[in-house]
Design a protein around this motif. Structure first.
Motif, mmCIF file in Angstrom:
data_model
loop_
_atom_site.group_PDB
_atom_site.id
_atom_site.type_symbol
_atom_site.label_atom_id
_atom_site.label_comp_id
_atom_site.label_asym_id
_atom_site.label_seq_id
_atom_site.Cartn_x
_atom_site.Cartn_y
_atom_site.Cartn_z
ATOM 1 N N ASP A 11 0.766 -1.226 0.162
ATOM 2 C CA ASP A 11 -0.140 -0.080 -0.103
ATOM 3 C C ASP A 11 0.947 1.299 -0.044
ATOM 4 O OD1 ASP A 11 0.949 -0.248 2.601
ATOM 5 O OD2 ASP A 11 -1.307 -0.119 3.457
ATOM 6 N N GLU A 12 2.121 1.244 0.227
ATOM 7 C CA GLU A 12 3.035 2.476 0.070
ATOM 8 C C GLU A 12 3.547 2.200 -1.346
ATOM 9 O OE1 GLU A 12 5.907 2.996 3.266
ATOM 10 O OE2 GLU A 12 4.608 1.922 4.651
ATOM 11 N N TYR A 13 3.067 3.226 -2.407
ATOM 12 C CA TYR A 13 3.456 2.985 -3.757
ATOM 13 C C TYR A 13 4.818 2.949 -4.056
ATOM 14 C CZ TYR A 13 2.322 2.913 -8.560
ATOM 15 O OH TYR A 13 2.324 2.786 -10.060
ATOM 16 N N THR A 35 -2.242 -1.951 -4.754
ATOM 17 C CA THR A 35 -2.131 -1.343 -3.522
ATOM 18 C C THR A 35 -3.386 -1.596 -2.568
ATOM 19 O OG1 THR A 35 -3.293 0.643 -4.470
ATOM 20 C CG2 THR A 35 -0.859 0.557 -4.722
ATOM 21 N N SER A 36 -4.218 -2.586 -2.796
ATOM 22 C CA SER A 36 -5.211 -2.804 -1.826
ATOM 23 C C SER A 36 -5.470 -4.505 -2.077
ATOM 24 C CB SER A 36 -6.269 -2.012 -2.167
ATOM 25 O OG SER A 36 -7.107 -2.444 -3.519
ATOM 26 N N LEU A 37 -6.249 -5.047 -0.995
ATOM 27 C CA LEU A 37 -6.258 -6.367 -0.938
ATOM 28 C C LEU A 37 -7.587 -6.623 -2.360
ATOM 29 C CD1 LEU A 37 -6.936 -7.052 2.565
ATOM 30 C CD2 LEU A 37 -5.328 -8.203 1.432
ATOM 31 N N ALA A 38 -8.377 -5.937 -2.530
ATOM 32 C CA ALA A 38 -9.283 -6.078 -3.540
ATOM 33 C C ALA A 38 -8.790 -6.011 -4.899
ATOM 34 C CB ALA A 38 -10.450 -4.798 -3.546
ATOM 35 N N GLY A 39 -7.565 -5.081 -5.013
ATOM 36 C CA GLY A 39 -6.965 -5.026 -6.396
ATOM 37 C C GLY A 39 -6.122 -6.156 -6.708
ATOM 38 N N VAL A 41 -6.665 -9.179 -5.312
ATOM 39 C CA VAL A 41 -7.837 -10.390 -5.524
ATOM 40 C C VAL A 41 -8.080 -10.246 -7.261
ATOM 41 C CG1 VAL A 41 -10.144 -10.949 -5.609
ATOM 42 C CG2 VAL A 41 -8.689 -10.586 -3.193
ATOM 43 N N LEU A 42 -8.356 -8.841 -7.552
ATOM 44 C CA LEU A 42 -8.739 -8.692 -8.994
ATOM 45 C C LEU A 42 -7.659 -9.006 -10.038
ATOM 46 C CD1 LEU A 42 -10.777 -7.592 -11.243
ATOM 47 C CD2 LEU A 42 -9.828 -5.287 -10.603
ATOM 48 N N ALA A 43 -6.306 -8.611 -9.647
ATOM 49 C CA ALA A 43 -5.350 -9.078 -10.480
ATOM 50 C C ALA A 43 -5.129 -10.633 -10.367
ATOM 51 C CB ALA A 43 -4.024 -8.406 -9.890
ATOM 52 N N LEU A 44 -5.320 -11.070 -9.626
ATOM 53 C CA LEU A 44 -5.191 -12.718 -9.535
ATOM 54 C C LEU A 44 -6.152 -13.347 -10.242
ATOM 55 C CD1 LEU A 44 -4.249 -13.238 -5.826
ATOM 56 C CD2 LEU A 44 -2.939 -14.123 -7.785
ATOM 57 N N GLU A 45 -7.359 -12.769 -10.360
ATOM 58 C CA GLU A 45 -8.311 -13.214 -11.182
ATOM 59 C C GLU A 45 -8.307 -13.103 -12.590
ATOM 60 O OE1 GLU A 45 -12.225 -11.115 -10.036
ATOM 61 O OE2 GLU A 45 -12.242 -12.237 -8.147
ATOM 62 N N LYS A 46 -7.252 -12.052 -13.071
ATOM 63 C CA LYS A 46 -7.195 -11.711 -14.504
ATOM 64 C C LYS A 46 -5.651 -12.416 -15.048
ATOM 65 C CE LYS A 46 -9.306 -7.234 -14.881
ATOM 66 N NZ LYS A 46 -9.005 -5.808 -14.917
ATOM 67 N N VAL A 56 2.002 -7.521 5.140
ATOM 68 C CA VAL A 56 1.436 -7.985 6.018
ATOM 69 C C VAL A 56 0.119 -6.919 6.352
ATOM 70 C CG1 VAL A 56 0.922 -8.440 8.459
ATOM 71 C CG2 VAL A 56 2.882 -9.253 6.970
ATOM 72 N N ASN A 57 0.414 -5.713 6.324
ATOM 73 C CA ASN A 57 -0.684 -4.766 6.662
ATOM 74 C C ASN A 57 -0.996 -3.720 5.752
ATOM 75 O OD1 ASN A 57 -2.164 -2.828 8.012
ATOM 76 N ND2 ASN A 57 -1.071 -2.469 9.659
ATOM 77 N N ILE A 58 -2.359 -3.861 4.975
ATOM 78 C CA ILE A 58 -2.707 -3.190 3.852
ATOM 79 C C ILE A 58 -3.638 -2.179 4.372
ATOM 80 C CG2 ILE A 58 -3.507 -3.456 1.634
ATOM 81 C CD1 ILE A 58 -0.692 -4.288 1.643
ATOM 82 N N SER A 59 -3.559 -1.245 4.602
ATOM 83 C CA SER A 59 -4.400 -0.027 5.053
ATOM 84 C C SER A 59 -5.190 -0.565 6.165
ATOM 85 C CB SER A 59 -5.246 0.144 3.621
ATOM 86 O OG SER A 59 -4.513 0.903 2.730
ATOM 87 N N GLY A 60 -4.794 -1.120 7.094
ATOM 88 C CA GLY A 60 -5.465 -1.699 8.265
ATOM 89 C C GLY A 60 -5.996 -2.889 8.226
ATOM 90 N N GLU A 61 -5.907 -3.628 7.188
ATOM 91 C CA GLU A 61 -6.253 -5.114 7.049
ATOM 92 C C GLU A 61 -4.942 -5.993 6.920
ATOM 93 O OE1 GLU A 61 -9.916 -5.833 4.525
ATOM 94 O OE2 GLU A 61 -9.342 -3.999 3.768
#
Length: 130
Positions: A11-13, A35-39, A41-46, A56-61
């Motif tokens: 998450d730190e670009y 830079t996010s967990l959702a991003g 997941v999307l990359a892994l789908e594609k 480990v820590n991505i914006s508090g998650e």
């Protein structure tokens, strides 16, 4: 098989860009940044990845659930984190590879080679300039 594609979850670009530059200098053809967990997941789908590097820590998650998913898919992964060990990790992830921040190029090259299980490549990766 030559490893050519990596996903970096950070998450730190600026840190992610530094990791990307180093991986490209080590011979990776493609490095995608999420830079996010959702991003991620999307990359892994594609796309298909030879390895995934996780903060480990991505914006508090935490990225622990994603790591478990990667393990299920048999995609090599490792944590690059301010955490220097796995003592605070869930029991099922305590054996994961972790590279503590900050790190130098040699430590990074060894980490990636260990992650990929490619010890012969470790020497070559360590010798290339990013």
């Amino acid at each position: 098989m030559v490893r050519q594609r990596a996903l970096v979850l950070e998450d730190e670009y600026l840190v992610a860009l530094d990791i990307e530059t180093t991986l490209l200098g080590m011979g990776f053809d493609t490095v995608d940044i999420a830079t996010s967990l959702a991003g991620a997941v999307l990359a892994l789908e594609k796309g298909d990845y030879d390895c995934v590097l996780l903060d480990v820590n991505i914006s508090g998650e935490t990225s622990f659930d994603l790591a478990r998913d990667l393990a299920t898919r048999q995609i090599p992964f490792g944590f690059i984190s301010g955490y220097s060990d796995t003592s605070g990790f869930p029991d099922d992830l305590k054996q994961s590879l972790v590279l503590g921040k900050p790190f130098d190029d040699g430590e990074f090259a060894s980490f990636v080679a260990n992650l990929l299980g490619d010890h012969e490549k470790a020497a070559r990766l360590d010798m290339k300039e990013p």
